[in-house]
Design a protein around this motif. Structure first.
Motif, mmCIF file in Angstrom:
data_model
loop_
_atom_site.group_PDB
_atom_site.id
_atom_site.type_symbol
_atom_site.label_atom_id
_atom_site.label_comp_id
_atom_site.label_asym_id
_atom_site.label_seq_id
_atom_site.Cartn_x
_atom_site.Cartn_y
_atom_site.Cartn_z
ATOM 1 N N VAL A 22 39.839 66.020 55.034
ATOM 2 C CA VAL A 22 39.549 64.888 54.955
ATOM 3 C C VAL A 22 37.950 64.927 54.864
ATOM 4 O O VAL A 22 37.341 64.281 54.084
ATOM 5 C CB VAL A 22 40.188 63.858 55.546
ATOM 6 C CG1 VAL A 22 39.380 62.387 55.286
ATOM 7 C CG2 VAL A 22 41.810 63.821 55.315
ATOM 8 N N SER B 230 35.043 64.609 52.006
ATOM 9 C CA SER B 230 34.040 63.220 52.350
ATOM 10 C C SER B 230 32.742 63.474 52.158
ATOM 11 O O SER B 230 31.927 62.934 51.357
ATOM 12 C CB SER B 230 34.406 62.465 53.307
ATOM 13 O OG SER B 230 35.829 62.147 53.554
ATOM 14 N N ARG C 116 32.016 64.958 48.551
ATOM 15 C CA ARG C 116 31.808 63.849 47.504
ATOM 16 C C ARG C 116 30.644 63.082 47.721
ATOM 17 O O ARG C 116 29.759 62.628 46.588
ATOM 18 C CB ARG C 116 33.130 62.788 47.482
ATOM 19 C CG ARG C 116 33.109 61.907 46.496
ATOM 20 C CD ARG C 116 34.484 61.151 46.657
ATOM 21 N NE ARG C 116 34.814 60.366 45.222
ATOM 22 C CZ ARG C 116 34.176 59.010 45.043
ATOM 23 N NH1 ARG C 116 33.612 58.456 45.999
ATOM 24 N NH2 ARG C 116 34.494 58.175 44.312
ATOM 25 N N PHE D 22 33.576 64.661 36.797
ATOM 26 C CA PHE D 22 34.775 65.290 37.005
ATOM 27 C C PHE D 22 34.997 65.894 38.459
ATOM 28 O O PHE D 22 35.974 65.404 39.262
ATOM 29 C CB PHE D 22 34.965 66.529 36.116
ATOM 30 C CG PHE D 22 36.214 67.324 36.209
ATOM 31 C CD1 PHE D 22 37.723 67.094 35.764
ATOM 32 C CD2 PHE D 22 35.997 68.482 36.937
ATOM 33 C CE1 PHE D 22 38.603 67.961 35.767
ATOM 34 C CE2 PHE D 22 37.366 69.209 37.400
ATOM 35 C CZ PHE D 22 38.775 68.803 36.436
ATOM 36 N N ILE E 228 33.427 64.638 41.223
ATOM 37 C CA ILE E 228 33.651 63.518 41.819
ATOM 38 C C ILE E 228 35.250 62.669 41.878
ATOM 39 O O ILE E 228 35.402 62.535 42.895
ATOM 40 C CB ILE E 228 32.661 62.396 41.701
ATOM 41 C CG1 ILE E 228 31.283 62.779 41.834
ATOM 42 C CG2 ILE E 228 32.960 61.068 42.098
ATOM 43 C CD1 ILE E 228 30.093 61.867 41.266
ATOM 44 N N ALA E 229 35.673 62.852 40.837
ATOM 45 C CA ALA E 229 37.052 62.266 40.592
ATOM 46 C C ALA E 229 37.951 63.336 41.233
ATOM 47 O O ALA E 229 39.010 62.865 42.060
ATOM 48 C CB ALA E 229 37.537 62.099 39.307
ATOM 49 N N ARG E 230 38.016 64.628 41.166
ATOM 50 C CA ARG E 230 38.643 65.447 42.028
ATOM 51 C C ARG E 230 38.515 65.347 43.368
ATOM 52 O O ARG E 230 39.594 65.396 44.186
ATOM 53 C CB ARG E 230 38.452 66.804 41.526
ATOM 54 C CG ARG E 230 38.612 67.262 39.960
ATOM 55 C CD ARG E 230 39.980 66.697 39.731
ATOM 56 N NE ARG E 230 41.262 67.618 40.260
ATOM 57 C CZ ARG E 230 42.226 67.251 40.713
ATOM 58 N NH1 ARG E 230 42.710 66.011 40.162
ATOM 59 N NH2 ARG E 230 43.218 67.961 41.154
ATOM 60 N N THR F 280 37.817 62.443 44.750
ATOM 61 C CA THR F 280 38.736 61.285 45.100
ATOM 62 C C THR F 280 40.204 61.791 45.318
ATOM 63 O O THR F 280 40.920 61.182 46.101
ATOM 64 C CB THR F 280 38.571 60.232 43.883
ATOM 65 O OG1 THR F 280 37.016 60.015 43.770
ATOM 66 C CG2 THR F 280 39.554 59.208 44.288
ATOM 67 N N ALA F 281 40.552 62.534 44.301
ATOM 68 C CA ALA F 281 42.130 63.135 44.517
ATOM 69 C C ALA F 281 42.236 63.746 45.867
ATOM 70 O O ALA F 281 43.353 63.595 46.419
ATOM 71 C CB ALA F 281 42.453 63.719 43.130
ATOM 72 N N GLN G 118 40.669 63.897 48.567
ATOM 73 C CA GLN G 118 40.643 62.633 49.938
ATOM 74 C C GLN G 118 41.954 61.933 49.785
ATOM 75 O O GLN G 118 42.609 61.834 51.220
ATOM 76 C CB GLN G 118 39.438 61.697 49.641
ATOM 77 C CG GLN G 118 38.226 62.313 50.079
ATOM 78 C CD GLN G 118 37.036 61.161 50.178
ATOM 79 O OE1 GLN G 118 37.189 60.119 50.766
ATOM 80 N NE2 GLN G 118 35.883 61.534 49.795
ATOM 81 N N ASN G 119 42.524 61.394 48.859
ATOM 82 C CA ASN G 119 43.902 61.065 48.986
ATOM 83 C C ASN G 119 44.999 61.839 49.321
ATOM 84 O O ASN G 119 45.835 61.447 50.131
ATOM 85 C CB ASN G 119 44.022 60.169 47.686
ATOM 86 C CG ASN G 119 43.358 58.706 47.428
ATOM 87 O OD1 ASN G 119 43.964 57.817 47.737
ATOM 88 N ND2 ASN G 119 42.175 58.856 46.630
ATOM 89 N N GLN G 120 44.902 62.792 48.713
ATOM 90 C CA GLN G 120 46.125 63.876 49.124
ATOM 91 C C GLN G 120 46.011 64.268 50.521
ATOM 92 O O GLN G 120 47.002 64.295 51.023
ATOM 93 C CB GLN G 120 45.899 65.267 48.062
ATOM 94 C CG GLN G 120 46.455 64.665 46.690
ATOM 95 C CD GLN G 120 45.743 65.438 45.564
ATOM 96 O OE1 GLN G 120 45.115 66.562 45.860
ATOM 97 N NE2 GLN G 120 46.143 65.047 44.455
#
Lengths: 292, 292, 292, 292, 292, 292
Positions: free
Chosen positions: E156, E160, E163, E184, E186-188, E190-191, E193-195
């Motif tokens: 995580v 962080s 990103r 792209f 940055i979006a990955r 995001t994914a 961090q969530n995962q």
């Protein structure tokens, strides 16, 4: 330009192999205070020297001698390693008492634990430019500032730390051949400590430099009121009892002084605000930046 | 155990931001001779000290003061960086003269070339524990051998190299706030050079240690015939003209001597044979090993 | 983009745990010539390749295979470590013979001396990207210059040093499972040595590059008179006896020549004077600088 | 043992100072493929050499010559730096056009952005044993395995990468003095590439070693079925078109083969269970360990 | 085992070359929080994983995806560098306004100051596995402890910090092609961090691990009286105002407590005496050791 | 500014010396997750903090406490080393059973294999700022990004990895004095894990930051279609079974999604052509460049 004779500067032959000691001896070959460090330090100090020729020549004389010390240590280590081989490992395993005690681990195996494994796998029983834990030599051990007093003080340090380590290594072996070589290196470090101390004396006598280094920085530009104080930043005052806490300063320019209970002379620190597009944490939450 | 006040030891505020100078100033924060090095060196020397309490206390007093120097430099660097931001880059690009001259590269871009890019990308305009080329501080800059004379010689060196670098940095800026802080650091380095030199005097006077370090290694175990010689390993004899080449040795134990034309004292090096299963190159071609 | 199957490229299962051997095996995982080095080297050479597609594809084929080698070694090391635990240490201590001989140190303790302590404390009995002395892998082991002949020569070297180390590691164990995996890696290194040598042949045949690399640097710009000489910088002339000292040069452009007694072609070095505000040591003592 | 003449091996004098170029030139002094690397590599290969005297002598001849190359580059860099000083910075600032364009940043400042700041702050306008980004040289650049074919392949690589870099540096300057020195170094690298290639030929002719290195590892111990295959681990088959994919292998021992659609030969990886006192994550949750 | 398609995971094409930005972009390729770090971290975590298959598979899925991110960044950097060449440097010099302003330094030269010189000299305009100051990637950036909660917390963090850096780099360019690729990445992130946050939730729900990590260390073995206290080691009590200073602890096992004026719980430190043959400084001067 | 008391924060006295354990204990002093790392990380985060005072104070409180942890560990290690000396080595050799089993290697020698040799040679039985394999601490272990959520996530990780390692070290010794000190450190790590988790809660509650970090990067600038997908880059779909593969995303901004069979979204990579004076390998052979 440099030339090489085939003769070693002094003997470098152990009575018998000792691969575990070889690992330890690496400290004074490729360690922070080892021979590669002084060789490279003196060569770079000499090549960069803009001072009088006699200093430059002194530095390069000793620097060139140090290449020979590196050569002797590399040779000694290679010879100490000649007793280690995969075959030795098997021999250990066939001793039944050893096998019983070791619970399946051969003596050779156990010895390998004490060896540097890279001496076997990487260098094939040769010396490596690393220290006693296998950490590679690096050029941050080379000091050459262009200021000869700053550098000669380092050289005295290097010869002191180096001689200290060689003395400790002398105590860690009974091998006469190893001790013979170390007695030579210890003596050369005695010579070099004396020579760098003499060179410091000469630099000061000739008016090139003195304490505090650099001595020709304009005096009015340093904050003279704190230039001879000892700030007692620990509880208690054991440190008050020394030569450093009172009396004339060593540079002869001031009086040493002891601050029992020092007070900060500066304000509370408080940083400013920065652009939101740096995405740091500000003093208060803020919205996303806009624009390109 | 340690405690902290919110006040800085001295002022650490620049007149104006200067991100390029911030990069240079990193040298005396996180460089080899910077404040982190002396802080860690003195703390470890103190924690490991087995000598008299007054030496231990002196070392830890100065070591604790150095934490405050690290704090001042970190604060100063963070403030010098406050002028750099992505926004500044765009401003540069909109100056048409700059744009013409630069052929499309904005001034901000050019300035970024001089900045440490990690100050923007990694630390978000904060100080980093690295030097002026961005190389991270490492613990090989920490020296603590357990022998106080060896270590105090290092401390004198560290304060000399450190003061030299701060003086050079003073010349590289006209900012009054920066120069104010540097004048404090230069003065403290004057104090510390004097204190470590005084501590060396005290150590010798009290009989703890003297030249050559370590001085209590048994004399009969070093090869005394080479202990005071200078080997002239370079062509020419410029190095003969110095204090180091003749006269009584600095340690008072011998007479300095100059070897004009030194001869190797050792034999030709010649290594032995090793096990074929090491797969090195032997003196003559050999067959593949057999067995397990 | 990359995809992964769950199958290992080949077997990676030891007959039994051996945490001391696990430490040694790390050399070919995370050492200078280990599998991470070739994996990263080939991937970067491929991604940066501007030459014909068949070369780029070859490089990336082998680079992708090497990820599987890293996977096999990591798996093998994790399995070799499964025999080490704090519990094992206690077991050793309860063997009275061991306890007697060891004088209080348990066998487990002694074995821990031979283990890499980070395998227990840091990775919890998993492989680490470090070598056999615990030094972390770093990207200076990755070579990708953009010149394929220079790089393929490196690749041949890497496969040679790598295969040499794997062969040495084969001799250091009797475990059949480990030897099974090593026999696979040794064979793949045979293949890769042949492939890179074939690729060098192809590059030269197709006219891309030849000796000396880079071959299309204009000939008139090198000092041709010294381009085929061997300078005998050591006493004696053993080195005269080889193919390198006479006959046509390997590149077919000159004649090899032996300089028995080489003379320097340059002048004595002598540096100039620099600004006093650099605070270096000048040729003669000088006053403090003035001005701002 | 080594001796030194005061003459440089060749000229090392620039037409004029250029501190930005000085930074770049550091790459071939203290970089991975710079002169310190080949000097140290050849010296250690020579000192550790257990092969015939003519090889040992060749290695040490070239190794000793390389010390002179280091000396020339250090001298050149010190001279290129003589044009940089704090004074130059002030001069830049007084040019009003520059000041206008630069928005307060002097030309000197901008140039400092391109300089290595340590050339001013740390070495006082002398060369440093670092590369063009200021990263210190380290001993992992030194290769000496004890196997001469493995090592000579490295030497060919080192001379290829090194000559490539010197050629690139030649293109980055118009200074005749610098180009004069570089034309000498380029020519010596031509010589050395030819000599190491000749030495490889000789080693193979004399039966010491051949492909695959090490060639005397027992053939029956490698998994011969995969010893000449190319595994196509990328989509597409561009890599099938080369010499490396078919025909007799370079070592003459096999036939090169192309695996279009390679299949893993190993099982799915699945690790075992370890002691709970290692505090890793097991296959199922478990209670806290008990006992001592 | 791994396979590779020839397609990039996403676009990696800049609108135009920008060698100065290429240097900055290196941070997220080969920096501490760059794509090589997460690729290697996840692969090693996966290969060493002894937990349930779904966690192992998740880790290796993301680890394999990261290889593709490294590939995209390497490709982008190589393309950004295509605008830099020795020829460009000459062009800059021929612009008379530039020449006047620059006082002899060409624009190309100035740009080179902002470039990483190794992009030209070492990699020949290819990406390198280094960060934005040219410091090589090293394996201490790889974290794999065997404890999944400890490691997922690291993951995580890595996503962080990563990103954050990519967002900063987005602000430092206006190039649409570069920004397209960064959007792209940055979006990955995001994914990811969530995962990793989801995986932490799952680990805790399934009973594998919880705060404090490791949670199954026997409670009675920690000194529980200090397990929930905040020691106020700074002057002032700003830190008293937060959630961390009172209320139930996050792990639900205790009550958070604030120690306004903490007192040391240990004694004064005082080290013992060691063997004189270590040649350290003792509490009182001592004679040279005797015996062998 | 900082001040120091002479009292340790807690006890740091072993029952008896154990030089092999001293080497292991170094991991949590100078290792990646050791006390020096958290001390330096928190101090730099605090000094660089531009957020509210209560966060800055919290960070510096804990950072100042960590200096005391470094002090305790250094003291403990120095005491554990007091049992090692050259004299002990000789004692081992005189035990005839040991001598028989060891085949000439004394027990002391064997123990030295398990010790860090630098504890004897370099630090003279003092602690060193290195880890359990002797690798020096370096500043890349210090994390301070300016974004408090990114950094607090790191802090939670550091306390988790650190507590995990201390727990493993607890299992590796039976010494009550060592275990007493470790029980204190374990409890403080419990406290710090709870405090950083509480600080994360507070940061989010107060609106400073949230997932994904940085949360105020404009949403329209990330490629939202891939922001919540898990790409299944491995064969099989074990990873589909977790919380991470479906359901609302943790940040509450999207829906987690599983891509069973992901397809590259980018084109085939193909680099352009570069200047021949870079001497790389082009798509087709080319002549030597001309001109200056």
């Amino acid at each position: 330009m440099f030339l090489r004779t085939r003769y070693l500067q002094y003997n470098a032959k152990p009575d018998r192999p000792d691969p575990i000691y070889a690992r330890k001896l690496q400290e004074v070959l490729g360690g922070q205070w080892g021979e590669i460090s002084v060789m490279m330090t003196y060569l770079f100090q000499g090549w960069n020297c803009r001072g009088p020729a006699k200093y430059r020549d002194l530095i390069l004389d000793i620097g060139t001698e140090e290449i020979a010390h590196v050569e002797m240590l590399a040779t000694m280590i290679a010879r100490l390693l000649e007793g280690a081989s995969p075959a030795d490992q098997q021999a250990g395993a066939s001793n039944p008492l050893v096998a019983a005690v070791m619970g399946g681990t051969s003596m050779g195996e156990a010895m390998m634990g004490g060896m540097n494994p890279q001496h076997l796998i990487v260098s094939g029983l040769g010396a490596t430019p690393t220290d006693s834990v296998g950490y590679p030599w690096n050029a941050r051990y080379t000091i050459a500032s262009g200021n000869l007093l700053a550098d000669f003080r380092f050289n005295v340090t290097a010869e002191s730390q180096g001689r200290l380590q060689v003395c400790r290594l002398y105590e860690l072996t009974q091998d006469h051949g190893v001790r013979d070589m170390l007695s030579f290196l210890i003596a050369r470090d005695t010579a070099h400590q004396n020579q760098w101390l003499a060179a410091i004396e000469e630099l000061e006598v000739e008016g090139f430099e003195s304490t505090p280094v650099p001595s020709n920085f304009p005096k009015e530009r340093e904050l003279s009121e704190v230039a001879y104080q000892l700030w007692n930043c620990s509880e208690g005052d054991d440190s008050k009892a020394g030569r450093w806490a009172s009396g004339p300063s060593i540079d002869g320019q001031g009086e040493l002084e002891y601050l029992d209970n020092p007070r900060p002379m500066g304000p509370v620190a408080d940083l400013g605000v920065v652009d939101p597009r740096v995405y740091g944490t500000p003093k208060a939450p803020e919205a996303a930046p806009v624009g390109d």
